[in-house]
Design a protein around this motif. Sequence first.
Motif, short mmCIF file in Angstrom:
data_model
loop_
_atom_site.label_atom_id
_atom_site.label_comp_id
_atom_site.label_asym_id
_atom_site.label_seq_id
_atom_site.Cartn_x
_atom_site.Cartn_y
_atom_site.Cartn_z
N SER A 167 0.80 -1.23 0.00
CA SER A 167 0.00 0.00 0.00
C SER A 167 0.84 1.28 0.00
CB SER A 167 -0.94 0.01 1.21
OG SER A 167 -0.18 0.07 2.41
N MET A 168 2.14 1.16 0.13
CA MET A 168 2.99 2.35 0.21
C MET A 168 2.99 3.12 -1.11
SD MET A 168 4.78 4.29 2.14
CE MET A 168 4.60 3.22 3.56
N THR A 169 2.85 4.43 -0.99
CA THR A 169 2.98 5.33 -2.14
C THR A 169 4.15 6.25 -1.86
OG1 THR A 169 1.54 7.03 -1.19
CG2 THR A 169 0.48 5.29 -2.55
N ASP A 170 4.66 6.86 -2.90
CA ASP A 170 5.78 7.79 -2.69
C ASP A 170 5.37 8.96 -1.81
OD1 ASP A 170 7.19 6.05 -4.28
OD2 ASP A 170 7.66 7.52 -5.84
N ALA A 171 4.14 9.42 -1.94
CA ALA A 171 3.67 10.54 -1.12
C ALA A 171 3.64 10.14 0.36
CB ALA A 171 2.30 11.00 -1.58
N ALA A 172 3.09 8.96 0.67
CA ALA A 172 3.03 8.49 2.05
C ALA A 172 4.42 8.14 2.58
CB ALA A 172 2.11 7.28 2.15
N ALA A 173 5.29 7.71 1.69
CA ALA A 173 6.64 7.27 2.07
C ALA A 173 7.48 8.39 2.67
CB ALA A 173 7.35 6.68 0.86
N ALA A 174 7.15 9.61 2.36
CA ALA A 174 7.94 10.74 2.84
C ALA A 174 7.66 11.09 4.30
CB ALA A 174 7.69 11.96 1.95
N ALA A 175 6.56 10.61 4.86
CA ALA A 175 6.23 10.91 6.25
C ALA A 175 7.35 10.42 7.16
CB ALA A 175 4.90 10.26 6.63
N ARG A 176 7.61 11.19 8.21
CA ARG A 176 8.70 10.87 9.13
C ARG A 176 8.22 9.97 10.26
NH1 ARG A 176 13.23 11.86 6.67
NH2 ARG A 176 14.35 12.34 8.57
N VAL A 177 9.09 9.02 10.64
CA VAL A 177 8.84 8.13 11.77
C VAL A 177 10.09 8.05 12.61
CG1 VAL A 177 7.06 6.75 10.60
CG2 VAL A 177 9.47 6.07 10.41
N LYS A 178 9.91 7.60 13.84
CA LYS A 178 11.06 7.43 14.73
C LYS A 178 11.37 5.95 14.85
CE LYS A 178 12.99 9.00 19.06
NZ LYS A 178 14.34 9.05 18.60
N TRP A 179 12.62 5.60 14.58
CA TRP A 179 13.09 4.22 14.71
C TRP A 179 14.32 4.25 15.59
CZ3 TRP A 179 11.92 -0.58 14.71
CH2 TRP A 179 12.90 -1.56 14.62
N ALA A 180 14.22 3.57 16.74
CA ALA A 180 15.31 3.58 17.72
C ALA A 180 15.66 5.03 18.04
CB ALA A 180 16.49 2.78 17.22
N ARG A 181 16.86 5.44 17.76
CA ARG A 181 17.25 6.82 18.06
C ARG A 181 17.27 7.72 16.83
NH1 ARG A 181 22.28 3.87 18.77
NH2 ARG A 181 23.72 4.46 17.13
N TRP A 182 16.77 7.19 15.71
CA TRP A 182 16.80 7.95 14.46
C TRP A 182 15.40 8.36 14.05
CZ3 TRP A 182 19.17 3.03 14.71
CH2 TRP A 182 20.55 3.07 14.85
N GLU A 183 15.36 9.43 13.29
CA GLU A 183 14.13 9.83 12.62
C GLU A 183 14.40 9.67 11.13
OE1 GLU A 183 11.68 13.83 11.83
OE2 GLU A 183 12.07 13.41 13.95
N MET A 184 13.47 9.04 10.44
CA MET A 184 13.65 8.81 9.01
C MET A 184 12.29 8.74 8.33
SD MET A 184 14.72 4.73 9.02
CE MET A 184 16.14 4.99 10.03
N SER A 185 12.30 8.69 7.02
CA SER A 185 11.04 8.55 6.29
C SER A 185 10.53 7.12 6.43
CB SER A 185 11.25 8.88 4.81
OG SER A 185 12.03 7.87 4.19
N LYS A 186 9.23 6.97 6.19
CA LYS A 186 8.66 5.62 6.21
C LYS A 186 9.36 4.73 5.19
CE LYS A 186 4.03 6.60 7.94
NZ LYS A 186 2.58 6.43 7.69
N LEU A 187 9.60 5.28 4.01
CA LEU A 187 10.28 4.48 2.99
C LEU A 187 11.71 4.16 3.42
CD1 LEU A 187 10.04 3.08 0.28
CD2 LEU A 187 10.81 5.19 -0.80
N GLY A 188 12.36 5.10 4.09
CA GLY A 188 13.70 4.84 4.61
C GLY A 188 13.70 3.66 5.56
N LEU A 189 12.68 3.57 6.42
CA LEU A 189 12.61 2.46 7.36
C LEU A 189 12.29 1.15 6.64
CD1 LEU A 189 12.90 1.41 10.19
CD2 LEU A 189 10.55 2.16 10.66
N LEU A 190 11.41 1.20 5.64
CA LEU A 190 11.14 -0.02 4.87
C LEU A 190 12.38 -0.49 4.13
CD1 LEU A 190 7.55 0.64 3.48
CD2 LEU A 190 8.22 -0.83 5.39
#
Length: 172
Positions: free
Chosen positions: A117-140
């Motif tokens: 279901s991931m789209t490029d538009a949604a992929a840009a949203a920021r999330v927190k993973w461990a001590r990093w903040e990254m895009s959803k696509l970055g985490l995937l």
Amino acid sequence: MQGTQRILTVAFFLARAGLHAQTNPFSDDARQTYALIKPILLRAAEKMPEAYYSFRTVAEVRTFGEMIAHVADGQLRMCAVVKGESMTASAAAKTSKAELMAALQASFDYCDPVYASMTDAAAAARVKWARWEMSKLGLLNWNISHDNEMYGIIGAFLRLKGIVPPSSERRP
């Protein structure tokens, strides 16, 4: 008339798929690489005999079973973050081949719709993973990278037991 209708229906879906691919090239790339690692990880877990799930190369390294649990738990956690959910991963507590294979499959079952279901538009949203903040696509993509890293180690475990890793099997 039915033949023309079928042709128009097929043309519509092909055009729509082409438009989707043009509008989501980054998330499409993630889907493609995820689809490559998924079957070989599942097949590797399947190929290793249960007796070797407790095999450890050296004291400081996880057992084969612990590697499978690590992949399953990591995937669940990463995909849960992308979904905005909280997930308690529990594969690390499992030891049998059947339990660990089920946990690995469950982690893919949980992640599949996230990637689908991931789209490029949604992929840009920021999330927190461990001590990093990254895009959803970055985490995937991090998940895919982690899966590949773990598969490299899992492949070595298989080779040490005389088993050809799935990615090295000859194709008919």
